[in-house]
Design a protein around this motif. Structure first.
Motif, PDB file in Angstrom:
ATOM      1  N   UNK A   3      -4.936   0.422  17.644  1.00 12.78           N
ATOM      2  CA  UNK A   3      -5.567  -0.094  16.430  1.00 12.78           C
ATOM      3  C   UNK A   3      -5.342   0.912  15.314  1.00 12.78           C
ATOM      4  N   UNK A   4      -4.723   0.463  14.237  1.00 14.22           N
ATOM      5  CA  UNK A   4      -4.477   1.308  13.074  1.00 14.22           C
ATOM      6  C   UNK A   4      -5.568   1.064  12.048  1.00 14.22           C
ATOM      7  N   UNK A   5      -6.087   2.154  11.493  1.00 13.64           N
ATOM      8  CA  UNK A   5      -7.178   2.084  10.524  1.00 13.64           C
ATOM      9  C   UNK A   5      -6.706   2.759   9.242  1.00 13.64           C
ATOM     10  N   UNK A   6      -6.850   2.040   8.115  1.00 12.81           N
ATOM     11  CA  UNK A   6      -6.427   2.568   6.820  1.00 12.81           C
ATOM     12  C   UNK A   6      -7.622   2.545   5.878  1.00 12.81           C
ATOM     13  N   UNK A   7      -8.029   3.728   5.421  1.00 12.26           N
ATOM     14  CA  UNK A   7      -9.147   3.832   4.472  1.00 12.26           C
ATOM     15  C   UNK A   7      -9.029   5.163   3.746  1.00 12.26           C
TER      16      UNK A   7
ATOM     17  N   UNK B  43      -4.851   7.493   5.447  1.00 17.72           N
ATOM     18  CA  UNK B  43      -5.657   7.475   4.224  1.00 17.72           C
ATOM     19  C   UNK B  43      -5.014   6.670   3.106  1.00 17.72           C
ATOM     20  N   UNK B  44      -3.862   6.050   3.375  1.00 16.54           N
ATOM     21  CA  UNK B  44      -3.246   5.168   2.373  1.00 16.54           C
ATOM     22  C   UNK B  44      -2.355   4.153   3.066  1.00 16.54           C
ATOM     23  N   UNK B  45      -2.136   3.055   2.363  1.00 19.01           N
ATOM     24  CA  UNK B  45      -1.235   2.018   2.871  1.00 19.01           C
ATOM     25  C   UNK B  45       0.185   2.557   2.988  1.00 19.01           C
ATOM     26  N   UNK B  46       0.562   3.382   2.030  1.00 19.98           N
ATOM     27  CA  UNK B  46       1.905   3.945   2.037  1.00 19.98           C
ATOM     28  C   UNK B  46       2.121   4.852   3.257  1.00 19.98           C
ATOM     29  N   UNK B  47       1.092   5.636   3.612  1.00 19.39           N
ATOM     30  CA  UNK B  47       1.198   6.486   4.810  1.00 19.39           C
ATOM     31  C   UNK B  47       1.367   5.631   6.059  1.00 19.39           C
ATOM     32  N   UNK B  48       0.617   4.541   6.147  1.00 19.60           N
ATOM     33  CA  UNK B  48       0.749   3.646   7.297  1.00 19.60           C
ATOM     34  C   UNK B  48       2.150   3.048   7.357  1.00 19.60           C
ATOM     35  N   UNK B  49       2.629   2.519   6.224  1.00 15.92           N
ATOM     36  CA  UNK B  49       3.952   1.892   6.198  1.00 15.92           C
ATOM     37  C   UNK B  49       5.062   2.884   6.513  1.00 15.92           C
TER      38      UNK B  49
END
Length: 97
Positions: free
Chosen positions: A2-6, A30-36
């Protein structure tokens, strides 16, 4: 996984603690860009994302993932957005106006 972005580190830690207490493996961003930009996108079985993120919002992240064929369930969280707006914005072709 489970990936959590906040972007709020307190909320991120709280959500991560809750999900881990249920026995799930988590990874946080901590960001959408880091997740992507990570190598975890394809390993994600569920995404939990804040609606309001600096840069790419949680809703924009969800739309981008859908456009790329990402079909895992997404849970939106926020202390600010009302439920109707999130539901409306997360549907393809919809806006919140």
């Amino acid at each position: 996984m489970i990936s959590i972005v906040d972007d709020d580190v307190c909320s991120l830690a709280a959500i991560e603690g809750l999900v881990r207490s249920l026995g799930y493996v988590t990874v946080t961003f901590t960001s959408a860009e880091d997740f992507l930009g990570s190598n975890h996108v394809n390993d994600t079985s569920c995404l939990i994302t804040d609606v309001h993120l600096p840069g790419l919002s949680g809703v924009e992240l969800h739309r981008r993932l859908l456009d790329d064929g990402f079909a895992a369930p997404t849970i939106f969280v926020s202390g600010l957005a009302d439920e109707t707006r999130v539901r409306r914005r997360s549907r393809p072709g919809q806006s919140d106006s």
